[in-house]
Enzyme design. Structure first.
Site, PDB file in Angstrom:
ATOM      1  N   GLU A  46       0.826  -1.215   0.000  1.00  0.00           N
ATOM      2  CA  GLU A  46       0.000   0.000   0.000  1.00  0.00           C
ATOM      3  C   GLU A  46       0.856   1.258   0.000  1.00  0.00           C
ATOM      4  O   GLU A  46       2.070   1.218   0.227  1.00  0.00           O
ATOM      5  CB  GLU A  46      -0.940  -0.041   1.211  1.00  0.00           C
ATOM      6  CG  GLU A  46      -1.914  -1.200   1.111  1.00  0.00           C
ATOM      7  CD  GLU A  46      -2.930  -1.256   2.229  1.00  0.00           C
ATOM      8  OE1 GLU A  46      -2.756  -0.561   3.266  1.00  0.00           O
ATOM      9  OE2 GLU A  46      -3.908  -2.014   2.052  1.00  0.00           O
ATOM     10  N   GLU A  57      -1.981  -9.905  -6.580  1.00  0.00           N
ATOM     11  CA  GLU A  57      -2.008 -10.660  -7.844  1.00  0.00           C
ATOM     12  C   GLU A  57      -1.130  -9.983  -8.886  1.00  0.00           C
ATOM     13  O   GLU A  57      -0.423 -10.646  -9.648  1.00  0.00           O
ATOM     14  CB  GLU A  57      -3.438 -10.759  -8.378  1.00  0.00           C
ATOM     15  CG  GLU A  57      -4.413 -11.453  -7.447  1.00  0.00           C
ATOM     16  CD  GLU A  57      -5.115 -10.496  -6.491  1.00  0.00           C
ATOM     17  OE1 GLU A  57      -4.490  -9.537  -5.998  1.00  0.00           O
ATOM     18  OE2 GLU A  57      -6.304 -10.726  -6.221  1.00  0.00           O
TER      19      GLU A  57
HETATM   20  N1  THU Z   1      -6.147  -6.194  -2.651  1.00  0.00           N
HETATM   21  C1  THU Z   1      -5.325  -7.057  -3.344  1.00  0.00           C
HETATM   22  O1  THU Z   1      -4.118  -7.160  -3.050  1.00  0.00           O
HETATM   23  N2  THU Z   1      -5.861  -7.783  -4.356  1.00  0.00           N
HETATM   24  C2  THU Z   1      -7.164  -7.669  -4.760  1.00  0.00           C
HETATM   25  O2  THU Z   1      -7.483  -8.041  -5.885  1.00  0.00           O
HETATM   26  C3  THU Z   1      -8.128  -7.083  -3.830  1.00  0.00           C
HETATM   27  C4  THU Z   1      -7.551  -6.007  -2.973  1.00  0.00           C
HETATM   28  C5  THU Z   1      -5.565  -5.357  -1.599  1.00  0.00           C
HETATM   29  C6  THU Z   1      -5.452  -3.907  -1.971  1.00  0.00           C
HETATM   30  C7  THU Z   1      -5.455  -3.232  -0.625  1.00  0.00           C
HETATM   31  O3  THU Z   1      -4.109  -3.197  -0.137  1.00  0.00           O
HETATM   32  C8  THU Z   1      -6.271  -4.168   0.261  1.00  0.00           C
HETATM   33  O4  THU Z   1      -6.374  -5.400  -0.435  1.00  0.00           O
HETATM   34  C9  THU Z   1      -7.662  -3.653   0.562  1.00  0.00           C
HETATM   35  O5  THU Z   1      -8.361  -3.382  -0.598  1.00  0.00           O
HETATM   36 ZN    ZN Z   2      -6.740  -6.386  -7.378  1.00  0.00          ZN
END
Ligand code: THU
Ligand code: ZN
Length: 134
Positions: A46, A57
């Site tokens: 993040e 992913e």
């Molecule tokens: N997140 C992912 O890593 N992959 C996804 O496809 C769904 C969301 C992460 C992004 C963010 O850091 C956290 O999950 C909350 O949305």
């Molecule tokens: Zn995603």
């Protein structure tokens, strides 16, 4: 669960410890298996501006592609809440750049529970692809 799915899901669970999630505290791990049987992992990273966050992913796909792989058999995704998280719309599109609609998408439903298994084509049907642009 076959051993192979088990191992892939375990890899997705393990890489969550590397996630950088000071804002959502929602750890996501992904493990993608190439057609040749190698596994590459990714976690979410993040950012303080929120919009620059990398998804697990896309990090896993980038890791595989940078190592010369473009053909994939399956991907496993797990969140720290073991809540059956599926790839978001953006990640589905990222996967569709390299993966056929029959890519298996294995989503962690928690300890002792069978994971949910989808095909990429059912998660993202009729998407834009390289062929669309030809
Ligand atoms: N997140 C992912 O890593 N992959 C996804 O496809 C769904 C969301 C992460 C992004 C963010 O850091 C956290 O999950 C909350 O949305
Ligand atoms: Zn995603």
């Amino acid at each position: 669960m076959t051993d192979k799915i088990d191992d892939l899901l375990e890899a997705a669970r393990e890489i969550q410890s590397a996630a950088h999630v000071p804002y959502s505290e929602y750890r996501v791990g992904a493990a993608i298996e190439t057609e040749s049987g190698e596994v590459f992992v990714g976690c979410n990273v993040e950012n303080a501006n929120f919009s620059n966050s990398l998804h697990a992913e896309e990090v896993a796909v980038a890791e595989a592609v940078k190592n010369g792989h473009r053909e994939f058999a399956r991907i496993a995704v797990s969140s720290s809440r073991r809540d059956g998280v599926t790839p978001c719309g953006m990640c589905r599109q990222t996967l569709s750049e390299f993966c056929k609609p029959d890519l298996e998408v294995i989503c962690d439903e928690g300890e002792g529970e069978e994971p949910s298994v989808y095909k990429l084509g059912e998660l993202l049907p009729d998407t834009i692809s390289q062929e669309t642009l030809e």
